[in-house]
Design an enzyme around this catalytic site. Sequence first.
Site, PDB file in Angstrom:
ATOM      1  N   THR A 125     -81.876  37.531  83.741  1.00  0.00           N
ATOM      2  CA  THR A 125     -82.240  37.918  82.377  1.00  0.00           C
ATOM      3  C   THR A 125     -83.691  38.378  82.269  1.00  0.00           C
ATOM      4  O   THR A 125     -84.549  37.946  83.061  1.00  0.00           O
ATOM      5  CB  THR A 125     -82.018  36.704  81.445  1.00  0.00           C
ATOM      6  N   ASP A 126     -83.960  39.205  81.272  1.00  0.00           N
ATOM      7  CA  ASP A 126     -85.345  39.635  81.018  1.00  0.00           C
ATOM      8  C   ASP A 126     -86.235  38.466  80.600  1.00  0.00           C
ATOM      9  O   ASP A 126     -87.458  38.549  80.671  1.00  0.00           O
ATOM     10  CB  ASP A 126     -85.393  40.744  79.952  1.00  0.00           C
ATOM     11  N   GLU A 127     -85.586  37.353  80.172  1.00  0.00           N
ATOM     12  CA  GLU A 127     -86.388  36.219  79.687  1.00  0.00           C
ATOM     13  C   GLU A 127     -87.239  35.592  80.778  1.00  0.00           C
ATOM     14  O   GLU A 127     -88.161  34.834  80.478  1.00  0.00           O
ATOM     15  CB  GLU A 127     -85.476  35.159  79.043  1.00  0.00           C
ATOM     16  N   TYR A 153     -84.185  27.208  79.180  1.00  0.00           N
ATOM     17  CA  TYR A 153     -83.192  28.190  79.657  1.00  0.00           C
ATOM     18  C   TYR A 153     -83.850  29.202  80.599  1.00  0.00           C
ATOM     19  O   TYR A 153     -83.392  29.396  81.735  1.00  0.00           O
ATOM     20  CB  TYR A 153     -82.536  28.921  78.470  1.00  0.00           C
ATOM     21  N   LYS A 157     -83.303  29.940  84.645  1.00  0.00           N
ATOM     22  CA  LYS A 157     -82.860  31.234  85.201  1.00  0.00           C
ATOM     23  C   LYS A 157     -83.883  31.759  86.216  1.00  0.00           C
ATOM     24  O   LYS A 157     -83.516  32.317  87.256  1.00  0.00           O
ATOM     25  CB  LYS A 157     -82.658  32.257  84.072  1.00  0.00           C
ATOM     26  N   LEU A 193     -77.138  35.683  67.972  1.00  0.00           N
ATOM     27  CA  LEU A 193     -77.537  36.352  66.725  1.00  0.00           C
ATOM     28  C   LEU A 193     -76.457  37.280  66.139  1.00  0.00           C
ATOM     29  O   LEU A 193     -76.038  37.092  64.989  1.00  0.00           O
ATOM     30  CB  LEU A 193     -78.827  37.155  66.946  1.00  0.00           C
ATOM     31  N   ARG A 217     -85.965  42.293  70.077  1.00  0.00           N
ATOM     32  CA  ARG A 217     -85.100  42.215  71.254  1.00  0.00           C
ATOM     33  C   ARG A 217     -84.661  43.643  71.612  1.00  0.00           C
ATOM     34  O   ARG A 217     -84.589  44.513  70.752  1.00  0.00           O
ATOM     35  CB  ARG A 217     -83.860  41.341  70.977  1.00  0.00           C
TER      36      ARG A 217
HETATM   37  P1  NAD Z   1     -71.670  32.776  78.175  1.00  0.00           P
HETATM   38  O1  NAD Z   1     -72.296  31.502  77.754  1.00  0.00           O
HETATM   39  O2  NAD Z   1     -70.896  33.580  77.179  1.00  0.00           O
HETATM   40  O3  NAD Z   1     -70.701  32.505  79.415  1.00  0.00           O
HETATM   41  C1  NAD Z   1     -71.020  31.630  80.454  1.00  0.00           C
HETATM   42  C2  NAD Z   1     -69.717  31.247  81.160  1.00  0.00           C
HETATM   43  O4  NAD Z   1     -70.055  30.383  82.247  1.00  0.00           O
HETATM   44  C3  NAD Z   1     -68.730  30.478  80.264  1.00  0.00           C
HETATM   45  O5  NAD Z   1     -67.444  31.014  80.402  1.00  0.00           O
HETATM   46  C4  NAD Z   1     -68.775  29.043  80.804  1.00  0.00           C
HETATM   47  O6  NAD Z   1     -67.554  28.346  80.675  1.00  0.00           O
HETATM   48  C5  NAD Z   1     -69.117  29.306  82.268  1.00  0.00           C
HETATM   49  N1  NAD Z   1     -69.768  28.145  82.901  1.00  0.00           N
HETATM   50  C6  NAD Z   1     -70.786  27.391  82.404  1.00  0.00           C
HETATM   51  N2  NAD Z   1     -71.083  26.393  83.253  1.00  0.00           N
HETATM   52  C7  NAD Z   1     -70.261  26.539  84.322  1.00  0.00           C
HETATM   53  C8  NAD Z   1     -70.100  25.827  85.530  1.00  0.00           C
HETATM   54  N3  NAD Z   1     -70.850  24.749  85.814  1.00  0.00           N
HETATM   55  N4  NAD Z   1     -69.160  26.250  86.414  1.00  0.00           N
HETATM   56  C9  NAD Z   1     -68.391  27.330  86.138  1.00  0.00           C
HETATM   57  N5  NAD Z   1     -68.492  28.028  84.993  1.00  0.00           N
HETATM   58  C10 NAD Z   1     -69.412  27.643  84.102  1.00  0.00           C
HETATM   59  O7  NAD Z   1     -72.850  33.634  78.798  1.00  0.00           O
HETATM   60  P2  NAD Z   1     -73.025  35.219  78.860  1.00  0.00           P
HETATM   61  O8  NAD Z   1     -73.763  35.670  77.658  1.00  0.00           O
HETATM   62  O9  NAD Z   1     -71.736  35.854  79.230  1.00  0.00           O
HETATM   63  O10 NAD Z   1     -74.047  35.327  80.082  1.00  0.00           O
HETATM   64  C11 NAD Z   1     -73.571  35.481  81.415  1.00  0.00           C
HETATM   65  C12 NAD Z   1     -74.751  35.531  82.357  1.00  0.00           C
HETATM   66  O11 NAD Z   1     -75.600  36.626  82.011  1.00  0.00           O
HETATM   67  C13 NAD Z   1     -75.636  34.289  82.294  1.00  0.00           C
HETATM   68  O12 NAD Z   1     -76.049  33.985  83.592  1.00  0.00           O
HETATM   69  C14 NAD Z   1     -76.823  34.703  81.440  1.00  0.00           C
HETATM   70  O13 NAD Z   1     -77.968  34.006  81.825  1.00  0.00           O
HETATM   71  C15 NAD Z   1     -76.932  36.180  81.786  1.00  0.00           C
HETATM   72  N6  NAD Z   1     -77.482  37.072  80.757  1.00  0.00           N
HETATM   73  C16 NAD Z   1     -76.992  37.045  79.493  1.00  0.00           C
HETATM   74  C17 NAD Z   1     -77.479  37.958  78.556  1.00  0.00           C
HETATM   75  C18 NAD Z   1     -76.963  37.996  77.140  1.00  0.00           C
HETATM   76  O14 NAD Z   1     -77.544  38.697  76.306  1.00  0.00           O
HETATM   77  N7  NAD Z   1     -75.896  37.302  76.808  1.00  0.00           N
HETATM   78  C19 NAD Z   1     -78.465  38.884  78.929  1.00  0.00           C
HETATM   79  C20 NAD Z   1     -78.956  38.853  80.241  1.00  0.00           C
HETATM   80  C21 NAD Z   1     -78.437  37.960  81.153  1.00  0.00           C
HETATM   81  O1  DAU Z   2     -82.707  38.584  76.635  1.00  0.00           O
HETATM   82  C1  DAU Z   2     -81.553  38.142  77.274  1.00  0.00           C
HETATM   83  C2  DAU Z   2     -81.123  36.838  76.665  1.00  0.00           C
HETATM   84  O2  DAU Z   2     -80.602  37.152  75.380  1.00  0.00           O
HETATM   85  C3  DAU Z   2     -80.096  36.106  77.500  1.00  0.00           C
HETATM   86  O3  DAU Z   2     -80.656  35.737  78.715  1.00  0.00           O
HETATM   87  C4  DAU Z   2     -79.578  34.865  76.753  1.00  0.00           C
HETATM   88  O4  DAU Z   2     -78.525  34.273  77.491  1.00  0.00           O
HETATM   89  C5  DAU Z   2     -79.052  35.300  75.411  1.00  0.00           C
HETATM   90  O5  DAU Z   2     -78.624  34.182  74.666  1.00  0.00           O
HETATM   91  C6  DAU Z   2     -80.128  36.065  74.636  1.00  0.00           C
HETATM   92  O6  DAU Z   2     -81.224  35.186  74.266  1.00  0.00           O
HETATM   93  P1  DAU Z   2     -81.933  35.281  72.825  1.00  0.00           P
HETATM   94  O7  DAU Z   2     -82.594  34.004  72.559  1.00  0.00           O
HETATM   95  O8  DAU Z   2     -82.733  36.531  72.706  1.00  0.00           O
HETATM   96  O9  DAU Z   2     -80.591  35.491  71.923  1.00  0.00           O
HETATM   97  P2  DAU Z   2     -80.130  34.857  70.537  1.00  0.00           P
HETATM   98  O10 DAU Z   2     -78.909  35.608  70.123  1.00  0.00           O
HETATM   99  O11 DAU Z   2     -80.078  33.384  70.572  1.00  0.00           O
HETATM  100  O12 DAU Z   2     -81.315  35.267  69.564  1.00  0.00           O
HETATM  101  C7  DAU Z   2     -81.711  36.626  69.396  1.00  0.00           C
HETATM  102  C8  DAU Z   2     -82.890  36.641  68.442  1.00  0.00           C
HETATM  103  O13 DAU Z   2     -82.423  36.251  67.128  1.00  0.00           O
HETATM  104  C9  DAU Z   2     -83.985  35.652  68.790  1.00  0.00           C
HETATM  105  O14 DAU Z   2     -85.245  36.221  68.461  1.00  0.00           O
HETATM  106  C10 DAU Z   2     -83.712  34.445  67.879  1.00  0.00           C
HETATM  107  C11 DAU Z   2     -83.106  35.089  66.644  1.00  0.00           C
HETATM  108  N1  DAU Z   2     -82.115  34.273  65.917  1.00  0.00           N
HETATM  109  C12 DAU Z   2     -81.061  33.755  66.635  1.00  0.00           C
HETATM  110  C13 DAU Z   2     -80.104  32.991  66.018  1.00  0.00           C
HETATM  111  C14 DAU Z   2     -78.956  32.390  66.791  1.00  0.00           C
HETATM  112  C15 DAU Z   2     -82.213  34.098  64.550  1.00  0.00           C
HETATM  113  O15 DAU Z   2     -83.137  34.603  63.890  1.00  0.00           O
HETATM  114  N2  DAU Z   2     -81.255  33.346  63.926  1.00  0.00           N
HETATM  115  C16 DAU Z   2     -80.217  32.761  64.602  1.00  0.00           C
HETATM  116  O16 DAU Z   2     -79.395  32.057  63.968  1.00  0.00           O
END
Ligand code: NAD
Ligand code: DAU
Length: 340
Positions: A125-127, A153, A157, A193, A217
């Site tokens: 992730t970019d985080e 988190y 990562k 979000l 974001r």
């Molecule tokens: P998500 O939370 O929707 O899915 C995660 C999945 O992993 C779930 O199906 C969960 O059941 C499974 N899981 C959790 N713990 C486990 C374990 N111990 N063994 C096997 N499976 C397990 O997450 P996502 O948003 O699909 O993110 C997927 C990946 O991409 C993550 O590694 C996250 O860090 C990364 N990522 C997410 C975003 C985003 O915006 N969502 C952006 C950049 C990177």
């Molecule tokens: O940047 C990549 C990341 O993006 C991934 O690595 C993470 O897995 C993914 O969850 C996401 O992280 P963020 O913290 O950026 O996503 P989230 O949707 O939780 O929040 C997006 C933005 O919105 C953040 O600035 C917090 C804000 N927010 C979020 C929620 C849930 C609100 O203002 N209100 C809310 O209720």
Amino acid sequence: MKILVTGGAGFIGGNYAIVMTERYPEDEIVVLDALTYAGNLETLAGIQDRPNFRFIKGDIRDRAFIFDLFEKENFDVVINFAAESHVDRSIENPGIFLETNVMGVQVLLDACRKYGVGRYHQVSTDEVYGDLPLDRPDLLFTEETPIHTSSPYSASKASADLLTLAYHRTFGLPVTVSRCSNNYGPYHFPEKLIPLMISRALADESLPVYGEGLNVRDWLYVTDHCNAIDLIVRKGRVGEVYNIGGHNERTNLEVVKTILKQLGKPESLIHFVKDRPGHDLRYAMDPTKIETELGWKPEYDFDTGIRKTIEWYLENKDWWQHILNGEYREYYDRMYKERQ
Ligand code: NAD
Ligand code: DAU
């Protein structure tokens, strides 16, 4: 190729399995997922009968189980999407983030070493780069930006990235790492979000925006992320990190207002609440490396992608309404009560 997709019942891994089982009928895709609160077999319902798809329930932290699986299956490629992924939950309970996102990754890396897997890809992730100031729009994260994390988190990562790269340097394991910006699209769990705001706006419930809603974001439609991972796994250079992002920066307030406008709901639903501790100000990716080296280009800009996403949530209410059950309500009440 036989590809293990860990975390494939989640948001991004699920989209990946849906797209790739269709694109590569000659490949075998095995999804492994522990089905935590974030995993959902309904996401995979449309592909469960495809001959090149299989689902296995299992936990990446379970060393004996994972080694046994790798011995039997002989995977060519492992793509690790499995993670605890929600920043707010990591602030509430960091421990499980270290167990899954760090120790679970170590189990996968050890199994890849022992059974000679041809490629381990870590979805990151970019985080891991921390955040950028709001008043310097010229600054972007490159692959050379130092790791500088803010939340449990992102720290977990970043640890996984470092461990993955260490296994390459020390043991010669063929690895790649991708770091992507915020994803959105179908099958996104409504704690994040965009799906949270869509589902609450449709029920005329208040929309909790953290702080002043000015954090930025960089949004990417989920299948553009999946295509980037596919390119890296097939053509990327071993030992390399690739940034993924589509230059779609928006403040949270802009995102919420766009959703309200498309749904025909009033802005009076917006409710500013207490900020997230350690809240990163701005993320913005420089994807030049993956564009020039691998020819990746995103298909969707934010305006097109968000329209498509909102349509999906309107047409697939069953998928997300099943999630809004007792456990989810409890989570929401607990998390947001403190923010009032
Ligand atoms: P998500 O939370 O929707 O899915 C995660 C999945 O992993 C779930 O199906 C969960 O059941 C499974 N899981 C959790 N713990 C486990 C374990 N111990 N063994 C096997 N499976 C397990 O997450 P996502 O948003 O699909 O993110 C997927 C990946 O991409 C993550 O590694 C996250 O860090 C990364 N990522 C997410 C975003 C985003 O915006 N969502 C952006 C950049 C990177
Ligand atoms: O940047 C990549 C990341 O993006 C991934 O690595 C993470 O897995 C993914 O969850 C996401 O992280 P963020 O913290 O950026 O996503 P989230 O949707 O939780 O929040 C997006 C933005 O919105 C953040 O600035 C917090 C804000 N927010 C979020 C929620 C849930 C609100 O203002 N209100 C809310 O209720």
